[in-house]
Design a protein around this motif. Structure first.
Motif, PDB file in Angstrom:
ATOM      1  N   ASN A 227       0.970  -1.309  -0.137  1.00 50.96           N
ATOM      2  CA  ASN A 227       0.034   0.118   0.041  1.00 50.96           C
ATOM      3  C   ASN A 227       0.718   1.242   0.055  1.00 50.96           C
ATOM      4  OD1 ASN A 227      -2.463   1.495   0.321  1.00 50.96           O
ATOM      5  ND2 ASN A 227      -1.843   2.071   2.416  1.00 50.96           N
ATOM      6  N   ILE A 228       1.558   1.432   0.446  1.00 51.76           N
ATOM      7  CA  ILE A 228       3.214   2.712   0.588  1.00 51.76           C
ATOM      8  C   ILE A 228       3.490   2.592  -0.850  1.00 51.76           C
ATOM      9  CG2 ILE A 228       4.588   3.190   1.393  1.00 51.76           C
ATOM     10  CD1 ILE A 228       4.273   1.418   4.013  1.00 51.76           C
ATOM     11  N   ALA A 229       3.605   1.751  -0.977  1.00 55.69           N
ATOM     12  CA  ALA A 229       4.434   1.815  -2.319  1.00 55.69           C
ATOM     13  C   ALA A 229       3.512   2.593  -3.914  1.00 55.69           C
ATOM     14  CB  ALA A 229       4.834   0.622  -2.907  1.00 55.69           C
ATOM     15  N   SER A 230       1.905   1.940  -3.515  1.00 53.84           N
ATOM     16  CA  SER A 230       0.597   2.240  -4.820  1.00 53.84           C
ATOM     17  C   SER A 230       0.538   3.287  -4.670  1.00 53.84           C
ATOM     18  CB  SER A 230       0.192   0.741  -4.117  1.00 53.84           C
ATOM     19  OG  SER A 230      -0.784   0.578  -3.423  1.00 53.84           O
ATOM     20  N   ARG A 231       0.128   4.123  -3.044  1.00 57.00           N
ATOM     21  CA  ARG A 231      -0.067   5.906  -2.621  1.00 57.00           C
ATOM     22  C   ARG A 231       1.014   6.265  -2.876  1.00 57.00           C
ATOM     23  NH1 ARG A 231      -1.984   5.470   3.448  1.00 57.00           N
ATOM     24  NH2 ARG A 231      -2.974   6.714   3.492  1.00 57.00           N
ATOM     25  N   CYS A 232       2.297   5.895  -2.976  1.00 53.63           N
ATOM     26  CA  CYS A 232       3.132   7.300  -3.551  1.00 53.63           C
ATOM     27  C   CYS A 232       3.158   6.517  -5.207  1.00 53.63           C
ATOM     28  CB  CYS A 232       4.297   7.138  -2.485  1.00 53.63           C
ATOM     29  SG  CYS A 232       4.376   7.344  -1.276  1.00 53.63           S
TER      30      CYS A 232
ATOM     31  N   PRO B 134      -1.215  13.950   0.949  1.00 50.50           N
ATOM     32  CA  PRO B 134      -0.760  13.856  -0.553  1.00 50.50           C
ATOM     33  C   PRO B 134      -2.033  14.088  -1.593  1.00 50.50           C
ATOM     34  CG  PRO B 134      -0.401  12.027  -0.200  1.00 50.50           C
ATOM     35  CD  PRO B 134      -0.514  11.961   1.344  1.00 50.50           C
ATOM     36  N   TRP B 135      -2.825  13.680  -1.357  1.00 51.37           N
ATOM     37  CA  TRP B 135      -4.331  13.798  -2.095  1.00 51.37           C
ATOM     38  C   TRP B 135      -4.983  14.924  -2.293  1.00 51.37           C
ATOM     39  CZ3 TRP B 135      -3.391  10.341   1.767  1.00 51.37           C
ATOM     40  CH2 TRP B 135      -3.849  10.503   2.922  1.00 51.37           C
ATOM     41  N   VAL B 136      -5.095  15.322  -0.576  1.00 54.08           N
ATOM     42  CA  VAL B 136      -5.253  16.881  -0.708  1.00 54.08           C
ATOM     43  C   VAL B 136      -4.311  18.611  -0.700  1.00 54.08           C
ATOM     44  CG1 VAL B 136      -5.925  18.931   1.055  1.00 54.08           C
ATOM     45  CG2 VAL B 136      -6.693  16.032   0.965  1.00 54.08           C
ATOM     46  N   LEU B 137      -2.818  18.007  -0.911  1.00 54.34           N
ATOM     47  CA  LEU B 137      -2.394  18.777  -1.079  1.00 54.34           C
ATOM     48  C   LEU B 137      -2.391  18.799  -2.929  1.00 54.34           C
ATOM     49  CD1 LEU B 137       0.734  18.305   1.276  1.00 54.34           C
ATOM     50  CD2 LEU B 137      -1.074  20.044   1.575  1.00 54.34           C
ATOM     51  N   ILE B 138      -2.388  18.069  -3.341  1.00 51.58           N
ATOM     52  CA  ILE B 138      -1.755  17.968  -5.394  1.00 51.58           C
ATOM     53  C   ILE B 138      -2.945  18.978  -5.962  1.00 51.58           C
ATOM     54  CG2 ILE B 138      -4.134  16.329  -5.710  1.00 51.58           C
ATOM     55  CD1 ILE B 138       0.120  16.756  -7.631  1.00 51.58           C
ATOM     56  N   LYS B 139      -4.269  19.014  -4.982  1.00 55.76           N
ATOM     57  CA  LYS B 139      -4.999  20.037  -5.646  1.00 55.76           C
ATOM     58  C   LYS B 139      -4.939  21.333  -5.283  1.00 55.76           C
ATOM     59  CE  LYS B 139      -9.214  16.837  -4.071  1.00 55.76           C
ATOM     60  NZ  LYS B 139     -10.099  16.888  -3.536  1.00 55.76           N
ATOM     61  N   GLU B 140      -3.710  21.525  -4.287  1.00 57.21           N
ATOM     62  CA  GLU B 140      -3.593  23.308  -4.460  1.00 57.21           C
ATOM     63  C   GLU B 140      -2.350  23.179  -5.520  1.00 57.21           C
ATOM     64  OE1 GLU B 140      -2.989  23.418   0.081  1.00 57.21           O
ATOM     65  OE2 GLU B 140      -4.898  23.068   0.428  1.00 57.21           O
ATOM     66  N   GLU B 141      -2.665  24.902  -5.956  1.00 58.34           N
ATOM     67  CA  GLU B 141      -1.095  24.772  -7.083  1.00 58.34           C
ATOM     68  C   GLU B 141      -0.143  24.763  -6.243  1.00 58.34           C
ATOM     69  OE1 GLU B 141       0.595  24.062 -10.446  1.00 58.34           O
ATOM     70  OE2 GLU B 141      -1.790  23.955 -10.124  1.00 58.34           O
TER      71      GLU B 141
ATOM     72  N   ILE C 175       2.039   9.024   5.849  1.00 61.08           N
ATOM     73  CA  ILE C 175       1.716   9.445   4.277  1.00 61.08           C
ATOM     74  C   ILE C 175      -0.203   9.793   4.649  1.00 61.08           C
ATOM     75  CG2 ILE C 175       0.711   8.285   2.313  1.00 61.08           C
ATOM     76  CD1 ILE C 175       2.891   6.790   2.745  1.00 61.08           C
ATOM     77  N   ASP C 176      -0.307   9.378   5.483  1.00 65.76           N
ATOM     78  CA  ASP C 176      -1.883   9.487   6.252  1.00 65.76           C
ATOM     79  C   ASP C 176      -2.209  11.314   6.978  1.00 65.76           C
ATOM     80  OD1 ASP C 176      -3.013   7.396   5.514  1.00 65.76           O
ATOM     81  OD2 ASP C 176      -3.109   6.534   7.492  1.00 65.76           O
TER      82      ASP C 176
ATOM     83  N   ILE D  38       6.860  14.002  -0.056  1.00 64.61           N
ATOM     84  CA  ILE D  38       6.432  13.595   0.401  1.00 64.61           C
ATOM     85  C   ILE D  38       5.773  12.005   0.036  1.00 64.61           C
ATOM     86  CG2 ILE D  38       3.544  12.860   1.084  1.00 64.61           C
ATOM     87  CD1 ILE D  38       2.998  15.763   1.543  1.00 64.61           C
ATOM     88  N   CYS D  39       5.870  11.831  -1.196  1.00 70.41           N
ATOM     89  CA  CYS D  39       5.502  10.785  -1.923  1.00 70.41           C
ATOM     90  C   CYS D  39       7.265   9.471  -1.821  1.00 70.41           C
ATOM     91  CB  CYS D  39       5.004  10.232  -3.284  1.00 70.41           C
ATOM     92  SG  CYS D  39       3.226  11.246  -2.969  1.00 70.41           S
ATOM     93  N   THR D  40       8.501  11.403  -2.746  1.00 69.70           N
ATOM     94  CA  THR D  40       9.383  10.767  -1.905  1.00 69.70           C
ATOM     95  C   THR D  40      10.059   9.938  -1.175  1.00 69.70           C
ATOM     96  OG1 THR D  40      10.005  12.322  -4.148  1.00 69.70           O
ATOM     97  CG2 THR D  40      11.823  11.151  -2.576  1.00 69.70           C
TER      98      THR D  40
END
Length: 679
Positions: free
Chosen positions: A390-395, A459-466, A454-455, A475-477
């Protein structure tokens, strides 16, 4: 910091060459393979060798029951064992056989050195003799009632009901397996190894901690009385190595079997230019480790080190014992479908799941471990799929889609990465001490921390903010670098998954130290699922197949008479009208072949004159397949198809005879043609 390079030779106990590998066997080979893979990841020179244990009376009996030679049997089983070990990722540097020239030479050398050193005695003892066949009977050529628990039909060396060991002469009402006659006692000279000569050496060997305390204490109970001499010879007929200078005497299998470790290693040395002597001279600075089951501790911790010491070879650095496997809290059971063969499991489930579950259960003691199938499914799905992968797939999704597969150039939480990297040292010590369950607990605790990070970072929230997009890359790195440490720690357990992760991360094979340096500003490949969940229907199918296999084996065993036909009771009468329903047809045997895993069956392809049928026939003991192809015989053509372990049988071939090799398929007249009805 990496430790100085060590040189090690590691072995697992030799699987016996008269049957398939099951999940109980795999406990040991998986335990050993994990340890060896760990040592190699640490940069040490570590050779892992094993061999099929190919001698002894059971091999003779099994081959005779199949109508083949012992050599044919051990060759076939060697192929089956090699396949099963490869399927479960047990990576031997050499998997050999004890029936080899190297083993014969080494067995003779060790015996000669022991004899020259005064460690072999010769004396006359009473042994059982078959008066009808005119032959001494090896242990397993005698059956009778156990002198301890009174269980009937037990072999002459140990009771399968209570586990007691004894001499064949101790059996109550013994019978010869060969002729059925009552054996008589007769004098026979045999050779013995004087274990008592090594009392002081063995006492020190145990004190120095070369095996677990429980094992050492158990063996030292023998020291309270005079150490016994060990019978190392067997009379002909026997499948093994003849003893030089003796008439009709063979080495007992337990003498040459452990020497098979050396023989397998010598075969590897000769092939790859390794210095064999540097590993086995008494003052060698190399290390020698044996992984075994606790049931064979006496041979490996008393006789074996004494043999080696007496013959001028180095002795084991350690002999490590493990417990047995239970399934769902009980002994493996054929009736419950839990006596699961390796090949059956492999058809339905990923072998790495079993490797992981065993690792999560194993420590350095001798307690039994339980394969609880419900817990097995839950733990694999939760730990490996729900946490690790799950860690790898999420990032990976964010890195691939939003940043063209490029990792960031910095870590937002370097202290967290350092904590993970530092934890590798403790996990390494757990592996070294064979505390796999502790290592797995620590790795999964780290996986929880990575997922929590990750929780919390969202990152799924931050990606929406330019303005926050660059944070998502970092974070994903961070997440993928934590995953890289975790998969490094699990690589000895999950080698295929680790290899897939290396490909996904676009890195060279992981060793124990490389993951401690973060992977930054690096191009990764597109993520592909590394593992999938276990579904209940996979486990159910595995259990059902195991039950079906047992039913098929039982049916095959009961399909033929066990003795002369005159001894069998006549079956109940049937009405003529019922008999008239049977459609007997002449058929030509187009193809005949062995059925892998079946003791008595041949698979026949039959031509009925324009159509073909596949039939399983219990005639393997009487016919080689080549003898049957092209012949005419008679079959029951309208018998309902029956699903067996090995496929569907679409009829029945007619055969008669008392059993064993005396079974004869019915041959129609020369003028018959396939498809012709028999009246």
């Amino acid at each position: 910091m990496s430790s100085p390079q060590r040189k090690m030779l590691v072995t697992s106990a030799l699987p016996y060459a008269n049957g398939p590998i099951h999940l109980g066997h795999l406990v040991e080979y998986i335990q050993t393979d994990i340890w060896v893979r760990f040592q190699k990841m640490r940069g040490h020179i570590c050779y892992y060798v094993c061999a099929d244990d190919a001698h002894g009376t059971p091999i003779m009996l099994k081959a005779e029951s199949e109508g083949i030679s012992p050599q044919q049997l051990i060759d076939r089983v060697h192929g089956e064992h090699s396949r099963d070990f490869a399927n479960f990722l047990v990576q031997f540097d050499n998997f050999y056989t004890t029936h080899s020239e190297e083993n014969r030479e080494l067995s003779e050398l060790i015996f000669k050195r022991l004899d020259d050193g005064g460690h072999i005695s010769r004396r006359t003892i009473k042994q059982l003799y078959d008066p009808e066949k005119g032959m001494f009977l090896p242990d397993r050529f005698v059956k009778g009632t156990c002198p301890n628990c009174k269980a009937p039909d037990q072999y002459g060396d140990n009771c399968e009901a209570c586990g007691e060991t004894y001499a064949p002469t101790d059996l109550i009402e013994p019978k010869s397996v060969v002729s059925g006659a009552t054996p008589v006692e007769k004098d026979s000279e045999q050779l013995f190894f004087k274990l008592g000569n090594f009392r002081d050496f063995l006492s020190k060997w145990f004190r120095d901690g070369h095996t677990q305390k429980e094992i050492a204490n158990k063996q030292k109970e023998l020291f309270e009385e005079e150490l016994f001499e060990w019978d190392i010879s067997r009379n002909a007929p026997y499948w093994g190595f003849p003893i030089p200078g003796e008439k009709d005497k063979f080495f007992y299998v337990w003498l040459d079997a452990p020497i098979g470790y050396l023989a397998s290693f010598r075969n590897l040395c000769d092939r790859e230019g390794i210095d064999f002597d540097s590993f086995f001279q008494p003052d060698s600075d190399t290390e020698l480790y044996h992984f075994i089951g606790k049931d064979i501790a006496r041979f490996h911790t008393l006789f074996w080190p004494a043999e080696l010491h007496g013959a001028g070879f180095r002795t084991p650095t350690a002999v490590w014992c493990h417990g047995f496997l239970t399934v769902d809290g009980h002994k493996m059971s054929k009736s419950r479908g839990t006596f699961i063969m390796a090949d059956t499991y492999y058809k339905h489930l990923n072998p790495e799941y079993l490797r992981y579950y065993y690792a999560a259960k194993l420590d350095n003691g001798i307690d039994d471990i339980d394969l609880n199938l419900e817990d097995f499914q839950a733990r694999v799905n939760s730990d490996l799929v729900g946490k690790l992968v799950n860690i790898a797939s999420r990032c990976a999704g964010f890195i691939s889609k939003q940043f063209s597969g490029r990792l960031g150039s910095s870590l937002p939480e370097p202290a967290l990465f350092s904590d993970f990297a530092s934890a590798l040292d403790g996990i390494a010590e757990d592996y070294q001490q064979r505390q796999y369950s502790k290592a797995v607990r620590e790795i999964m605790a780290l996986a929880d921390k990575a997922n929590q990070y990750i929780d919390g970072a969202k990152p799924w929230v931050l990606i929406k903010e330019e303005d926050s997009r660059h944070q998502v890359q970092d974070i994903c790195t961070q997440g993928l670098n934590l995953f890289r440490i975790l998969i490094s720690a699990l690589k000895p357990v999950l080698p295929v998954t680790a290899e897939k992760a290396e490909s996904f991360l676009n890195i060279s094979p992981l060793d124990w130290e490389s993951a401690k340096v973060p992977l930054l500003d690096h191009q990764i490949n597109k993520f592909k699922p590394l593992l999938t969940r276990i579904e209940q229907d996979q486990i159910t199918a595995m259990i059902d197949e195991t039950k079906a296999a047992q039913a098929a084996d039982t049916a095959a065993a009961n399909a033929l008479p066990s003795g002369p036909l005159s001894e069998d009771p006549i079956a109940p009468e049937v009405a003529f009208d019922d008999f008239a329903k049977l459609d007997f047809r002449v058929v030509r045997i187009v193809r005949a072949e062995h059925v892998e895993g079946a003791d008595k069956l041949l698979r026949l392809t039959l031509d009925l004159g324009g159509q073909t049928r596949n039939v399983f026939a219990g005639i393997k003991s009487a016919y080689d397949p080549e003898q049957l192809e092209g012949r005419l015989t008679v079959m029951v053509a309208n018998l309902a198809p029956r699903k067996m372990r090995f496929g569907v049988s679409e009829g029945m071939v007619l055969a008669a005879g008392p059993g064993g090799k005396d079974i004869f398929v019915l041959n129609p007249d020369d003028g018959a043609e396939p498809g012709m009805r028999v009246k």
